[in-house]
Scaffold this motif. Structure first.
Motif, short mmCIF file in Angstrom:
data_model
loop_
_atom_site.label_atom_id
_atom_site.label_comp_id
_atom_site.label_asym_id
_atom_site.label_seq_id
_atom_site.Cartn_x
_atom_site.Cartn_y
_atom_site.Cartn_z
N ALA A 1 0.83 -1.21 0.00
CA ALA A 1 0.00 0.00 0.00
C ALA A 1 0.87 1.26 0.00
O ALA A 1 0.57 2.22 -0.71
CB ALA A 1 -0.94 0.00 1.20
N LEU A 2 1.95 1.26 0.77
CA LEU A 2 2.83 2.42 0.78
C LEU A 2 3.53 2.58 -0.57
O LEU A 2 3.79 3.71 -1.01
CB LEU A 2 3.84 2.32 1.92
CG LEU A 2 3.24 2.48 3.32
CD1 LEU A 2 4.30 2.27 4.38
CD2 LEU A 2 2.59 3.86 3.48
N ASP A 3 3.83 1.48 -1.25
CA ASP A 3 4.40 1.55 -2.59
C ASP A 3 3.40 2.18 -3.55
O ASP A 3 3.76 3.04 -4.37
CB ASP A 3 4.80 0.16 -3.06
CG ASP A 3 5.43 0.19 -4.43
OD1 ASP A 3 6.38 0.98 -4.64
OD2 ASP A 3 5.00 -0.60 -5.31
N ILE A 4 2.13 1.79 -3.44
CA ILE A 4 1.09 2.37 -4.29
C ILE A 4 0.95 3.87 -4.01
O ILE A 4 0.83 4.67 -4.94
CB ILE A 4 -0.26 1.65 -4.06
CG1 ILE A 4 -0.17 0.22 -4.61
CG2 ILE A 4 -1.41 2.42 -4.70
CD1 ILE A 4 -1.32 -0.67 -4.19
N VAL A 5 1.01 4.25 -2.76
CA VAL A 5 0.94 5.66 -2.40
C VAL A 5 2.09 6.42 -3.04
O VAL A 5 1.90 7.49 -3.64
CB VAL A 5 0.94 5.85 -0.86
CG1 VAL A 5 1.17 7.30 -0.48
CG2 VAL A 5 -0.38 5.35 -0.27
#
Length: 82
Positions: free
Chosen positions: A9-13
Motif C-alpha cells: 500500500a505504501l508503494d502504491i501511495v
C-alpha cells in the motif's frame, strides 16, 4: 501478512504521488485546452485526497499491528491468530 499489505500500500501511495507530480508538470506545459486542464486539475485534487486518506489508513494499520504484541502481553492473550 500485514507487513506485505502495508509495504504494498505504501508503494502504491508513492507511485501515485509521483503520478500526481507528473500530471502537474503536464499542466504547466500549456499543451492542453482549457477544458482538459480543468478536468485534469480536478482529477489531481481527487486523487491527492484519496492518496492522503490511504496513506493515513495504512500508517494507522501499521501502528496497530506494531501494538498487538504489547496488547497481547498486557491482556494475557497467548494464542496465534490465523
Amino acid at each position: 501478512m500485514f507487513d506485505i499489505i502495508i509495504r504494498s500500500a505504501l508503494d502504491i501511495v508513492g507511485r501515485t504521488e509521483r503520478l500526481i507530480e507528473a500530471m502537474r508538470r503536464m499542466l504547466q506545459n500549456d499543451d492542453l485546452d482549457e477544458v482538459e486542464v480543468y478536468e485534469l486539475d480536478h482529477e489531481i485534487e481527487r486523487l491527492g485526497d484519496v492518496v492522503f486518506n490511504v496513506n493515513e489508513a495504512v500508517r494507522s494499520l501499521a501502528r496497530t499491528v506494531e501494538c498487538w504484541p504489547q496488547a497481547a502481553l498486557a491482556h494475557g492473550i497467548h494464542r496465534t491468530l490465523h
